[in-house]
Design an enzyme around this catalytic site. Structure first.
Site, PDB file in Angstrom:
ATOM      1  N   LYS A 232      -4.024  20.510  23.403  1.00 47.21           N
ATOM      2  CA  LYS A 232      -3.212  19.492  22.734  1.00 47.21           C
ATOM      3  C   LYS A 232      -2.348  20.116  21.632  1.00 47.21           C
ATOM      4  O   LYS A 232      -1.301  19.580  21.277  1.00 47.21           O
ATOM      5  CB  LYS A 232      -4.094  18.413  22.110  1.00 47.21           C
ATOM      6  CG  LYS A 232      -5.051  17.711  23.065  1.00 47.21           C
ATOM      7  CD  LYS A 232      -4.338  16.741  23.988  1.00 47.21           C
ATOM      8  CE  LYS A 232      -5.285  15.830  24.755  1.00 47.21           C
ATOM      9  NZ  LYS A 232      -6.114  16.488  25.765  1.00 47.21           N
ATOM     10  N   ASP A 233      -2.789  21.238  21.081  1.00 47.31           N
ATOM     11  CA  ASP A 233      -2.024  21.912  20.029  1.00 47.31           C
ATOM     12  C   ASP A 233      -0.644  22.373  20.514  1.00 47.31           C
ATOM     13  O   ASP A 233       0.288  22.460  19.715  1.00 47.31           O
ATOM     14  CB  ASP A 233      -2.776  23.154  19.524  1.00 47.31           C
ATOM     15  CG  ASP A 233      -3.977  22.788  18.662  1.00 47.31           C
ATOM     16  OD1 ASP A 233      -3.927  21.746  17.973  1.00 47.31           O
ATOM     17  OD2 ASP A 233      -4.958  23.548  18.679  1.00 47.31           O
TER      18      ASP A 233
END
Ligand SMILES: *Cc1c(COP(=O)(O)O)cnc(C)c1O
Length: 501
Positions: A113-114
């Site tokens: 998700k980063d």
């Protein structure tokens, strides 16, 4: 038609990239999709040897039609080259036996998700400038674990934006909860909800559609926005690593120019693999996109039968970020495969809402040949973690292990020896207990002690963001009942106003 982003449910809605990023969801409930993909052409010669940032620049410039070059390059620099990621390049491609692992978990929260949530805040801030928005934004997010922390980390201390994250109090891991509770930044708020993830997500949707709430926010000059995976500002950054890994393989001499490759993607909301599909639409030579699901195999069944059916038991698994029965981003694939037939997409989505199921046409299913889908149960996932570690000393987290097992099945079934990249979505340390116990058997050490134990026994190291997590102070303690979530939002709004006085 004006070059821009249409809703999957109506072509009358047409917005710029900035408007799409700020709104998140189209006003008719559809998802924004670019109407100019067919016009984009990359010269493969020019992509060879590019760094991740340069590759991101090429792709963002093609999609963000109202951004300046400066806005794009500043965003890339701020997200990927300002010390948020472990290494010089944000992603790493590792060869393990006959396959490659594309590690997307070297960012601030140790999950893929980063890749998007480090850059989304920059894109949002610039979008506000581009549309001359004088209002403040409150990001409202429900999380099953990974998105919440990545969004908090991305938006912490960003001017004119605040973020409130709701998570199911007993539905996330100890480490995931601690990651969120220790978040710093006066513009952040974390609330544990007495309910499960569906209750939490439902609560957020109710608040977003509540006109009383909107009026209260408007009185404070604030509007809501969302950071979840339907936002095009999260989708576009994910297209980059498909290109980057392909050209990295080419540079390393692992593949020849124009040689096709496969990607295997551990899938939940269908965002990551959809970005792979867009990469293929942009001309990247992809042979198969392999969609890997855990026991919640609604997508495997869909690709096999053409019927999407969420009316089934929900399983809590060791790969919780894939415990999903409604894969929202599939809507964008249906739209594209039906040649942008927004009426038919709208009908299917209404059927899903009302009956929990829909069936797509044979003609549409014939166009899904690029995809293969498979599933791994809990035992198979655990066995995959152990056998890969025993044979190659390579540690996989449970989500990646699901993908690895599905790829083994695919090879056995098809004999296809096309070079293959397994998209690796989380650090094994984020799910240390499942990983440790799969390899070494049951262990009664607590979850923090287990981090060091896993490092000791495998000769690997605990990633910095997770190290000493237990020694960090909590900065959040709010809890609420699932019926009280709007009150938590108003309290936070109040608090923010006074903080700004
Ligand atoms: C979110 C997530 C996934 C699923 O990705 P989608 O884009 O929702 O399909 C897989 N693995 C991990 C670790 C995740 O956090």
């Amino acid at each position: 038609m004006k070059k821009g982003y249409n809703s999957t449910r109506s072509k009358d809605i047409n917005v710029s990239a900035s408007q799409g990023i700020l709104q998140g969801l189209a006003p008719d409930g559809g998802l924004f999709v670019p109407n100019f993909i067919n016009q984009i052409q990359f010269d493969p010669q020019k992509l060879i040897g590019k760094s991740y940032g340069e590759m991101a620049n090429v792709i963002f410039s093609a999609f963000l039609n109202d951004f300046t070059e400066q806005q794009i390059s500043d965003a890339i620099k701020g997200a990927y080259y300002s010390g948020k990621f472990e290494d010089q390049e944000p992603v790493a491609l590792k060869k393990v036996n006959d396959r490659y692992f594309l590690e997307l978990f070297h960012g601030p929260t140790c999950a893929f998700k980063d890749m998007a949530l480090t850059i989304l805040p920059y894109l949002m801030v610039e979008s506000m400038k581009n549309v001359n928005n004088q209002k403040k934004i409150m990001i409202l997010t429900a999380t099953s674990g990974d998105t919440g922390k990545a969004a908090l980390e991305g938006f912490a201390d960003v001017a004119n934006i605040s973020i409130i994250v709701f998570y199911p109090k007993d539905g996330v891991s100890t480490i995931q909860e601690k990651q969120m509770l220790t978040q710093t930044g006066a513009n952040t708020c974390v609330v544990g909800v007495d309910g499960n993830f569906d209750d939490t997500q439902n609560g957020v949707k109710i608040i977003l559609n509540d006109s009383h709430m909107a009026a209260k926010l408007a009185a404070s000059n604030v509007i809501f926005s969302s950071a979840n995976s339907i936002n095009i500002g999260r989708l576009l950054p994910q297209v980059v690593y498909y290109f980057y890994s392909y050209y990295d393989l080419l540079k390393r001499g692992e593949i020849q120019p124009d040689e096709q490759i496969n990607f295997v993607v551990p899938t939940g909301n269908f965002g990551n693999i959809l970005a792979g599909y867009y990469a293929a639409r942009l001309g990247l030579p992809i042979n198969k996109l392999i969609c890997a699901s855990n026991a919640n195999k609604v997508l495997t069944d869909f690709f096999e039968t053409g019927q999407y059916n969420r009316n089934r038991d929900f399983y809590k698994t060791s790969s919780p970020s894939m415990d999903i029965l409604i894969s929202s981003n599939l809507e964008r694939l249906l739209y594209d495969l039906s040649d942008c037939d927004s009426d038919s997409v709208k009908t299917l989505m209404e059927q899903l809402k009302n009956d929990g199921t829909y069936q797509v046409s044979k003609t549409l299913m014939e166009k899904t040949q690029l995809f293969y889908a498979g599933t791994a149960d809990e035992t198979e996932t655990s066995q995959a973690i152990k056998s890969v570690f025993d044979q190659s000393s390579y540690l996989m987290d449970p989500h990646t292990a699901v993908a690895n097992k599905v790829y083994d099945d695919y090879r056995k079934e098809t004999g296809d020896s096309t070079k293959t990249v397994i998209v690796s979505t989380a650090s094994p340390y984020k799910f240390a207990r499942s990983v440790y116990e799969s390899i070494f058997g049951a262990c009664d050490a607590n979850d923090y002690a287990l981090l060091s134990l896993l490092a000791e026994k495998t000769g690997t190291t605990v990633p910095l963001p997770l190290k000493d997590l237990d020694k960090k102070d909590n900065h959040h303690q709010s809890q609420c009942d699932k019926t009280d979530m709007s009150k938590a939002v108003l309290d936070f709004l109040n608090h923010q106003e006074h903080a700004n006085d």
